[in-house]
Design a protein around this motif. Structure first.
Motif: not given
Length: 256
Positions: A108-109, A128, A130, A181-183, A186, A209, A211, A228, A232
């Motif tokens: 993540s990030s 994966a 995010r 995975v997009e927010s 963001d 992909h 969102t 999410y 996942l």
């Protein structure tokens, strides 16, 4: 099938960081979670326990500069955190329950950024990512916390390719399966960054992909967290568990 949880200590340079391995049984895919900057393994443990129930060995851990080693927040570098990830990966793969040819990294990030760099140095079958963050290649050994935030914001708005960034170069070499995975809302990792990552995976076996509608970077709402987790779990079921059935046709997970 009883789920087992084991706390492990990881030694990196002169430091000690803490991880947790959750496993259901012998020779299963290994999944390593990498949290974001300012996060911790606690945010990943619930998902790890759920995915372990699907027939995987999951490991979470705290990067240096977080939790037990939070006192290093102002000095820890990207190079040191990548070394943390490499040590955690090696610990997971050494676990007797893990199939070393079936490793997934869920980042993540900042953890997503580090995960791409790991894939250059260790075998990874699934990635994966995010809201994967983006950082320039220079100032690699500068404390991560000291990187210019305004410059980062501008940098992440740029359309970048594998020739521009080491993380994207790693993506271009990756030949496994990818989940991005997009927010939707963001403020830290914009759509442009996600598209730079997406475009870089030119050799991926597959790319999914998704969102999360209405979500911010941290998935602050319970609805976003659930969305999410659902994305996942579905992807893990399709990619990881499906591949395991192909590799071990006599295996039947608990939900079969």
């Amino acid at each position: 099938m009883g789920i087992q949880s084991e706390t492990v200590e990881l030694h990196v340079d002169d430091d000690s960081i803490v991880g947790t391995i959750v496993s259901p049984g012998p020779k299963m895919p290994g999944i390593l979670f990498v949290h974001g900057w300012g996060g911790s393994q606690q945010r990943d443990l619930a998902r790890a326990r759920h995915i372990t129930g699907l027939g995987c060995v999951c490991m979470t851990f705290d990067l240096r500069g977080h939790e037990k080693t939070e006192g290093q927040r102002l000095t820890v570098t990207r190079e040191q955190n990548l070394k943390d990830l490499l040590v955690a990966y090696d610990r997971l793969v050494s676990h007797p329950a893990v199939d070393s040819g079936a490793i997934a990294i869920i980042g993540s990030s900042y953890g997503g950024y580090l995960a791409t760099l790991l894939s250059l140095q260790r075998p990874v079958k699934w990635l994966a990512l995010r809201v994967p963050a983006m950082y320039w290649d220079d100032e690699w050994n500068m404390p991560k916390q000291a990187l210019d935030r305004q410059r980062l914001n501008v940098y992440r708005q740029r359309v970048l390719g594998p020739a521009d960034n080491q993380a994207l170069a790693a993506c271009a070499e990756f030949a496994g399966d990818v989940l991005l995975v997009e927010s939707e809302h963001d403020d830290y990792v914009p759509h442009t960054t996600l598209m730079s990552y997406r475009s870089a995976f030119i050799n991926a076996h597959s790319l999914t992909h998704r969102t999360v509608d209405g979500a911010d970077h941290a998935l602050s709402s319970e609805q976003s967290q659930k969305a999410y987790s659902s994305i996942l779990a579905s992807w893990i079921s399709e990619m990881v568990i499906g591949a395991r059935l192909d590799r071990y046709p006599h295996y039947a997970p608990w939900y079969a």
